[in-house]
Design a protein around this motif. Sequence first.
Motif, PDB file in Angstrom:
ATOM      1  N   UNK A 131      70.009  81.107  30.063  1.00 51.94           N
ATOM      2  CA  UNK A 131      69.037  80.664  31.068  1.00 51.94           C
ATOM      3  C   UNK A 131      69.643  79.698  32.078  1.00 51.94           C
ATOM      4  N   UNK A 132      70.599  78.872  31.628  1.00 55.02           N
ATOM      5  CA  UNK A 132      71.232  77.925  32.535  1.00 55.02           C
ATOM      6  C   UNK A 132      72.033  78.671  33.598  1.00 55.02           C
ATOM      7  N   UNK A 133      72.813  79.671  33.164  1.00 59.52           N
ATOM      8  CA  UNK A 133      73.592  80.466  34.120  1.00 59.52           C
ATOM      9  C   UNK A 133      72.668  81.186  35.095  1.00 59.52           C
ATOM     10  N   UNK A 134      71.551  81.697  34.574  1.00 60.68           N
ATOM     11  CA  UNK A 134      70.625  82.432  35.431  1.00 60.68           C
ATOM     12  C   UNK A 134      69.989  81.504  36.479  1.00 60.68           C
ATOM     13  N   UNK A 135      69.638  80.288  36.088  1.00 62.55           N
ATOM     14  CA  UNK A 135      69.032  79.352  37.038  1.00 62.55           C
ATOM     15  C   UNK A 135      70.022  78.950  38.124  1.00 62.55           C
ATOM     16  N   UNK A 136      71.303  78.831  37.780  1.00 65.15           N
ATOM     17  CA  UNK A 136      72.294  78.511  38.799  1.00 65.15           C
ATOM     18  C   UNK A 136      72.495  79.671  39.758  1.00 65.15           C
ATOM     19  N   UNK A 137      72.400  80.899  39.241  1.00 67.46           N
ATOM     20  CA  UNK A 137      72.474  82.069  40.125  1.00 67.46           C
ATOM     21  C   UNK A 137      71.297  82.070  41.093  1.00 67.46           C
ATOM     22  N   UNK A 138      70.104  81.764  40.559  1.00 67.60           N
ATOM     23  CA  UNK A 138      68.914  81.681  41.415  1.00 67.60           C
ATOM     24  C   UNK A 138      69.087  80.609  42.485  1.00 67.60           C
TER      25      UNK A 138
END
Length: 319
Positions: free
Chosen positions: A31-38
């Motif tokens: 989820x952390x990686x996904x939020x940074x992508x967002x």
Amino acid sequence: MELRHLRYFVTIAEEQNFRRAATRLHVSQSPLSRQMKDLEEEMGVELFAPEGRGIKLTAAGKVFAERARSILASVDTAVDEAKGIAEGRLGTVVIGFETGTTFMGAFLSLVAAFRKRTPRVGLQLVPMSSVEQWAALRQGTIDFGYGAYAPRDGALAHLEMARDRLGLLLSPEHRLARLKKIWLRDLESERVLLQPRQLYPGLHADIITAARAQGVALHVTAEVLDLEALLALVVIGDAVTFLSEKFWEPASQTSLLWRPVEDLHIHLREFVTWRAEDVDAPVVRALIESARDVRPLLQGAAGRTRSSKATHRKRRSKR
């Protein structure tokens, strides 16, 4: 974009590794990686670039990291200030005080105790009469009042801080200084100076009433607003005035004598006053607690001072 996104980003920038950052933030890595992508998609720039087993910041990422740290520091400061004000540790408190009380120990002791209790709170002192203090408290322009009168208003609460006997202040060269005891009848032909009636209405009435009860009509020649000017006139023997016994010590430095008037039984009192509805406000509560802390100390000191003065008078009379 939310504050948590900035905190996540700054942590990743410091760790230069998503796994370590996730551990430090107590979140899952995916989820952390996904939020940074967002975040990158929202901004339209790349913030990270792969490097070995970790990542590094791009040029845009480095600039954004500096700004994000600054934003988070400002937010933390704002939160701390808000908490400090809510807890009574920060802010500014306005105290209205009656002129003349600053010469006495109670007011100074109260301010010192409050300053020790809340060192980061700003303090503003405004001179005003008791009546003016009550109006200012109702209007909310001051937080606390300190004066010679207690309010008769259910919206205002008060605490008596000190009381002291009223007596006569005169020059050592004055004819009354030679008397073993002074009575109100001894003042009938004397020039008497008082501070303004509008500042001390009750005191004026009490003095005049006490004298009339003894068949004495006092000759009040002037009402002097400035205390230093009043004392100067007393020093040169031009007149006498009435002041609290606690004024003995500061007055003694100006070559003045304080003497009791045997049939004058008036006590000056000092009160702290606040809005009753503000009793639980942090800053007001700190002031009230400071007042309650110093009050018993002041009362004990007053007793010791009276005993010391009595001993001093006895020694002087033997000489």
